[in-house]
Scaffold this motif. Structure first.
Motif, PDB file in Angstrom:
ATOM      1  N   LYS A 622       0.824  -1.209   0.000  1.00 39.32           N
ATOM      2  CA  LYS A 622       0.000   0.000   0.000  1.00 39.32           C
ATOM      3  C   LYS A 622       0.854   1.253   0.000  1.00 39.32           C
ATOM      4  O   LYS A 622       0.593   2.222  -0.724  1.00 39.32           O
ATOM      5  N   GLN A 623       1.895   1.247   0.834  1.00 38.91           N
ATOM      6  CA  GLN A 623       2.773   2.408   0.892  1.00 38.91           C
ATOM      7  C   GLN A 623       3.513   2.612  -0.431  1.00 38.91           C
ATOM      8  O   GLN A 623       3.702   3.739  -0.891  1.00 38.91           O
ATOM      9  N   ALA A 624       3.913   1.485  -1.058  1.00 35.18           N
ATOM     10  CA  ALA A 624       4.603   1.585  -2.342  1.00 35.18           C
ATOM     11  C   ALA A 624       3.685   2.159  -3.415  1.00 35.18           C
ATOM     12  O   ALA A 624       4.089   2.997  -4.227  1.00 35.18           O
ATOM     13  N   LEU A 625       2.450   1.692  -3.437  1.00 33.14           N
ATOM     14  CA  LEU A 625       1.494   2.208  -4.408  1.00 33.14           C
ATOM     15  C   LEU A 625       1.189   3.681  -4.154  1.00 33.14           C
ATOM     16  O   LEU A 625       1.064   4.474  -5.093  1.00 33.14           O
ATOM     17  N   LEU A 630      -0.428   5.991  -7.308  1.00 35.77           N
ATOM     18  CA  LEU A 630      -1.464   5.161  -7.906  1.00 35.77           C
ATOM     19  C   LEU A 630      -2.765   5.317  -7.141  1.00 35.77           C
ATOM     20  O   LEU A 630      -2.787   5.419  -5.916  1.00 35.77           O
ATOM     21  N   ALA A 631      -3.861   5.312  -7.852  1.00 39.02           N
ATOM     22  CA  ALA A 631      -5.168   5.517  -7.241  1.00 39.02           C
ATOM     23  C   ALA A 631      -5.576   4.299  -6.431  1.00 39.02           C
ATOM     24  O   ALA A 631      -5.102   3.184  -6.651  1.00 39.02           O
ATOM     25  N   LEU A 666       3.403 -12.937  -0.073  1.00 35.77           N
ATOM     26  CA  LEU A 666       2.222 -12.514  -0.817  1.00 35.77           C
ATOM     27  C   LEU A 666       2.318 -11.020  -1.075  1.00 35.77           C
ATOM     28  O   LEU A 666       2.256 -10.225  -0.153  1.00 35.77           O
ATOM     29  N   VAL A 667       2.484 -10.622  -2.296  1.00 35.50           N
ATOM     30  CA  VAL A 667       2.655  -9.215  -2.652  1.00 35.50           C
ATOM     31  C   VAL A 667       1.777  -8.890  -3.840  1.00 35.50           C
ATOM     32  O   VAL A 667       1.190  -9.759  -4.469  1.00 35.50           O
ATOM     33  N   VAL A 668       1.700  -7.599  -4.143  1.00 39.82           N
ATOM     34  CA  VAL A 668       0.954  -7.162  -5.316  1.00 39.82           C
ATOM     35  C   VAL A 668       1.858  -7.245  -6.527  1.00 39.82           C
ATOM     36  O   VAL A 668       3.014  -6.826  -6.474  1.00 39.82           O
TER      37      VAL A 668
END
Length: 668
Positions: A622-625, A630-631, A666-668
């Motif tokens: 989340k922090q990376a996005l 990123l929206a 588990l990552v995006v």
């Protein structure tokens, strides 16, 4: 197909299916897992010994919640009788539910000890009183008996028995309810109307019963001597709607709440022998001997002075004087007092439900108990109106979050006796939400015990004078000095007032937010059976439950982090995760949920409640996005979990598709 994938070899057969054809034909509900408090919740009970929360529902069920992963749903449901009262049988692994039709149901919180092996959620036993209806009940402390208040006005006794029908006198599992021959008829209590409340004070040498009858008022009955000790008549004091003992208090012996909104603090009449706790008055108990001494009359909200109270200046007030004052008040302006509960400690208070302004909903109020000025009743140094307004100004209104269905005080951590000053308050709201109020925060009590000022949103500031609460039911100590001198000593100096802190109370915390019910709205879901241990597949690195459990324990993805109020619910033992050592199982069930905030959560379904493994995107992702601008993801509309490939695919509103790797990490 499962055998080809290695999920169910010949020596590990699949477990029996819980959902069978006859269930579908009969329309029977078969629960394999559930989470959260039912939305039809209507009552609450708290077991302070095991730290378990029990919630009754309108359709006859009982939900028990403990530590993370500990949830138990009891009762068949669908009987149409709501819950009248819920009582936890401490140290006996049982819960007694009284429904609104007068039927008592005994449930076991240990599924292994239930009578019906096919359906452990069914009650162990039920009990009805022939020719009468049970309206309320109370447990005798440290005794295997329940007192039953009936619509006829009589009080009956039921025993908590074992499998052989013998009362359970130790910390053992109870197996049934048995009505005894003992009964207190209403003529002995000089009472009329249905019994609406029962409360027992068991403090050696005292063992007294406080009972409220709908028509006649409140009485105190000596359970040992079998005699009437005191009586508060509704004819003289206004209809009694609530009552509570003031346990081990120097502020009085008991309190009564009235339909007019008044709260009266009483001292037991003289004549109690301190060695035996029984009535020792000469001759029979006359009406005069049964009158308790009125020490204070409090109110939740201040009222305009009444003509009667301005003219009233009685030095010694009894039950008759309280009735006259009640008639002088504006009864139409305040709601009836629905419940009272003593809150001990160095800031001794009454927890009051109701009694507020008629234009506002019933809420909870902490009402500090003043120190009686003399030992012979209310002496009127100012006026009764001023005393009532002073008490109302010191009241602290807890934030109103919705209609209240039940509440319970929570003792501090490490409490053994259960008589310590409570640390928190549990409140059940309509719709199944449970909130926790930390009493030290909402009352502004400092750690060093100094008096401080509380300024809450929409709540009048109050300075509560610190006083100890010593001694047993009251032989009140006479204070020294004149009434004016006493008031001068009680009021802090102007310099002290300026130095007092203005503290904002900590808002209440909602419990169970780390569980499925507390997550954002579920917009998509998928159940998948996956192997417990890794299955070797050619060219693939499949996921398994063991790897997901390891990931959950070593990552920051699990949103069910321990909160500051996790100590409130610590009872029970969560179900152990599925293991390949179990010869009858080689697979487990994974529950994938997509949510309105765009996240996906994974839940293990090996117990009676889903246990959160983690979520994607992770906190790190989340922090990376966010750093990349990123929206935020749109709500999840569909899910697909392919354990063989180790992939979790989520579709979102607007056409967005996310592909996540579901093996470690588990990552995006």
């Amino acid at each position: 197909m499962l055998k080809l994938l290695g999920l169910s070899p010949g020596d590990k057969p699949l477990p029996a299916d819980k959902l069978q054809v006859q269930h579908l034909v009969a329309g029977r509900q078969v629960f394999t897992a559930q989470s959260g408090i039912p939305s039809t919740a209507d009552s609450l009970a708290y077991d302070s010994v095991q730290r378990l929360l029990a919630v009754g529902t309108e359709d006859g069920r009982v939900k028990v919640v403990g530590a993370d992963g500990v949830e138990l749903l009891l009762g068949v449901g669908g009987n149409g009788a709501g819950t009248q009262q819920l009582v936890s049988a401490a140290n006996r692994a049982g819960i007694v539910r009284l429904d609104k039709s007068g039927v008592l149901q005994l449930f076991s919180i240990d599924p292994a000890s239930t009578a019906d092996e096919d359906d452990p959620s069914k009650p162990l036993d039920t009990l009805t009183v022939d020719g009468d209806k049970v309206c309320c009940l109370a447990a005798l402390p440290r005794e295997p008996y329940l007192l039953l208040g009936c619509s006829s006005g009589s009080i009956k006794v039921a025993a908590l028995v074992n499998a052989s029908g013998t009362p359970v006198t130790e910390a053992r599992q109870i197996r049934g309810l048995q009505l005894t021959q003992y009964s207190i008829p209403p003529r002995k209590l000089d009472a009329a109307g249905a019994v609406t409340l029962l409360s027992v004070l068991s403090q050696p040498p005292y063992q007294h019963l406080l009972a409220v009858h709908e028509e006649s008022g409140a009485v105190i009955w000596d359970l040992r001597a079998q005699v009437l000790v005191a009586r508060v008549r509704s004819d003289d004091n206004g209809q009694v709607t609530a009552a509570a003992w003031l346990h081990n208090s120097s502020k009085g012996d008991f309190a009564t709440g009235h339909a007019s909104g008044d709260i009266n603090i009483w001292s037991l009449p003289a004549g109690l022998d301190s060695s035996s706790g029984s009535w020792q008055a000469a001759g029979s108990n006359t009406a005069e001997q049964l009158k308790p001494l009125l020490l204070e009359q409090l109110q939740v909200v201040p009222r305009p002075p009444s003509k009667h109270n301005r003219a009233k200046s009685s030095k010694h007030r009894t039950a008759e004087g309280a009735g006259s004052a009640a008639e002088g008040n504006s009864r139409g302006r305040c709601r009836a007092v629905l419940a009272l509960q003593h809150v001990p400690g160095h800031k001794e208070s009454l927890l009051v439900l109701g009694g507020g302004d008629i234009d506002r909903p019933d809420g909870l109020v902490l009402l500090p108990l003043p120190e009686p000025s003399v030992d012979s009743g209310i002496e009127d140094p100012t006026s009764l109106d001023e005393q009532q307004r002073s008490a109302a100004a010191a009241a602290y209104n807890l934030p109103w979050l919705g209609p209240i269905c039940g509440h319970a005080l929570v003792p501090p951590q490490g409490s053994i006796l259960g008589h310590e000053a409570p640390a928190a308050l549990l409140v059940l709201l309509e719709g199944g939400q449970v909130f926790l109020h930390e009493l030290a925060a909402v009352t502004g009590i400092a750690a060093n015990g100094s008096s401080i000022q509380v300024a809450g949103s929409g709540t009048p500031a109050a300075v509560v004078d610190e006083r100890g609460s010593q001694g047993s039911p009251s032989r009140l100590r006479k204070q020294q000095g004149s009434p004016a001198k006493q008031r001068e000593q009680q009021e802090p100096s102007s310099r002290a007032k300026q130095q007092q802190q203005h503290l904002e109370p900590v808002p209440p915390q909602r419990l169970l937010v780390g569980r499925l019910q507390g997550q954002p709205q579920v917009t998509a879901a998928r159940l998948r059976m996956i192997p417990i241990d890794r299955v070797p597949l050619s060219g693939l690195q499949g996921a398994c439950m063991s790897s997901l459990h390891d990931w959950a324990s070593n990552s920051d993805n699990c949103s069910a982090a321990q909160s500051g109020c996790s100590w409130v619910l610590t009872g029970g033992k969560a179900a152990e995760p599925a293991s390949s050592c179990d010869s009858s199982r080689s697979y487990a069930t994974l529950y994938c949920t997509g949510h309105a905030d765009g996240s996906v959560r994974l839940w293990a379904m090996h117990g009676q409640a889903p246990q959160l493994l983690g979520k994607v995107p992770s906190n790190v992702a989340k922090q990376a996005l966010k750093s990349k601008g990123l929206a935020k993801a749109a709500p999840v509309s569909t899910l697909e979990f392919a354990w063989e490939q180790g992939l979790l695919v989520s579709g979102h509103e607007g056409g967005e598709v996310s592909k996540q790797l579901s093996v470690l990490p588990l990552v995006v």
